[in-house]
Design a protein around this motif. Structure first.
Motif, PDB file in Angstrom:
ATOM      1  N   ALA A   1     -49.637  24.408 -66.373  1.00  0.00           N
ATOM      2  CA  ALA A   1     -48.963  25.456 -67.140  1.00  0.00           C
ATOM      3  C   ALA A   1     -49.749  26.768 -67.126  1.00  0.00           C
ATOM      4  O   ALA A   1     -49.160  27.850 -66.990  1.00  0.00           O
ATOM      5  CB  ALA A   1     -48.744  24.987 -68.569  1.00  0.00           C
ATOM      6  N   TYR A   2     -51.073  26.688 -67.251  1.00  0.00           N
ATOM      7  CA  TYR A   2     -51.880  27.915 -67.271  1.00  0.00           C
ATOM      8  C   TYR A   2     -51.730  28.692 -65.976  1.00  0.00           C
ATOM      9  O   TYR A   2     -51.560  29.918 -65.985  1.00  0.00           O
ATOM     10  CB  TYR A   2     -53.353  27.569 -67.520  1.00  0.00           C
ATOM     11  CG  TYR A   2     -54.252  28.781 -67.373  1.00  0.00           C
ATOM     12  CD1 TYR A   2     -54.322  29.731 -68.385  1.00  0.00           C
ATOM     13  CD2 TYR A   2     -55.009  28.986 -66.223  1.00  0.00           C
ATOM     14  CE1 TYR A   2     -55.121  30.844 -68.262  1.00  0.00           C
ATOM     15  CE2 TYR A   2     -55.811  30.097 -66.090  1.00  0.00           C
ATOM     16  CZ  TYR A   2     -55.864  31.025 -67.111  1.00  0.00           C
ATOM     17  OH  TYR A   2     -56.645  32.128 -66.967  1.00  0.00           O
ATOM     18  N   THR A   3     -51.781  27.983 -64.858  1.00  0.00           N
ATOM     19  CA  THR A   3     -51.666  28.649 -63.559  1.00  0.00           C
ATOM     20  C   THR A   3     -50.289  29.287 -63.397  1.00  0.00           C
ATOM     21  O   THR A   3     -50.168  30.409 -62.902  1.00  0.00           O
ATOM     22  CB  THR A   3     -51.931  27.646 -62.425  1.00  0.00           C
ATOM     23  OG1 THR A   3     -53.188  27.016 -62.659  1.00  0.00           O
ATOM     24  CG2 THR A   3     -51.953  28.334 -61.076  1.00  0.00           C
ATOM     25  N   ALA A   4     -49.255  28.581 -63.827  1.00  0.00           N
ATOM     26  CA  ALA A   4     -47.894  29.123 -63.721  1.00  0.00           C
ATOM     27  C   ALA A   4     -47.740  30.368 -64.587  1.00  0.00           C
ATOM     28  O   ALA A   4     -47.164  31.369 -64.151  1.00  0.00           O
ATOM     29  CB  ALA A   4     -46.886  28.066 -64.128  1.00  0.00           C
TER      30      ALA A   4
ATOM     31  N   PHE B   1     -47.023  34.272 -63.356  1.00  0.00           N
ATOM     32  CA  PHE B   1     -45.908  35.031 -63.923  1.00  0.00           C
ATOM     33  C   PHE B   1     -46.403  36.355 -64.513  1.00  0.00           C
ATOM     34  O   PHE B   1     -45.805  37.405 -64.298  1.00  0.00           O
ATOM     35  CB  PHE B   1     -45.193  34.216 -64.996  1.00  0.00           C
ATOM     36  CG  PHE B   1     -44.114  34.986 -65.693  1.00  0.00           C
ATOM     37  CD1 PHE B   1     -42.899  35.202 -65.080  1.00  0.00           C
ATOM     38  CD2 PHE B   1     -44.325  35.519 -66.956  1.00  0.00           C
ATOM     39  CE1 PHE B   1     -41.901  35.924 -65.702  1.00  0.00           C
ATOM     40  CE2 PHE B   1     -43.337  36.244 -67.596  1.00  0.00           C
ATOM     41  CZ  PHE B   1     -42.127  36.445 -66.969  1.00  0.00           C
ATOM     42  N   ALA B   2     -47.500  36.305 -65.248  1.00  0.00           N
ATOM     43  CA  ALA B   2     -48.032  37.522 -65.862  1.00  0.00           C
ATOM     44  C   ALA B   2     -48.514  38.503 -64.806  1.00  0.00           C
ATOM     45  O   ALA B   2     -48.368  39.717 -64.966  1.00  0.00           O
ATOM     46  CB  ALA B   2     -49.169  37.168 -66.816  1.00  0.00           C
ATOM     47  N   ASP B   3     -49.088  37.995 -63.728  1.00  0.00           N
ATOM     48  CA  ASP B   3     -49.555  38.877 -62.659  1.00  0.00           C
ATOM     49  C   ASP B   3     -48.408  39.571 -61.955  1.00  0.00           C
ATOM     50  O   ASP B   3     -48.552  40.703 -61.488  1.00  0.00           O
ATOM     51  CB  ASP B   3     -50.367  38.088 -61.633  1.00  0.00           C
ATOM     52  CG  ASP B   3     -51.737  37.704 -62.142  1.00  0.00           C
ATOM     53  OD1 ASP B   3     -52.174  38.286 -63.143  1.00  0.00           O
ATOM     54  OD2 ASP B   3     -52.368  36.810 -61.531  1.00  0.00           O
TER      55      ASP B   3
END
Length: 50
Positions: free
Chosen positions: A3-6, A10-12
């Motif tokens: 989840a953190y990587t996803a 998305f934020a990037d």
């Protein structure tokens, strides 16, 4: 994918675009032609003696 990587991907990509669009929208809303009188009335609220 965890989840953190996803969320980071998305934020990037889309997060920056969303924040920039919100900022531009807020500036346009504030500086629209009809807002001068509304802003003046809101600024005068603390000075009114009821």
């Amino acid at each position: 994918m965890e989840a953190y990587t996803a969320m980071r991907h998305f934020a990037d990509s889309w997060g920056l675009l969303a924040m920039a669009a919100f900022f531009v929208g807020a500036v346009m809303f504030t500086l629209r032609p009809g807002s001068k009188q509304t802003a003046k009335e809101a600024a005068d609220i603390p000075l009114k003696d009821d």
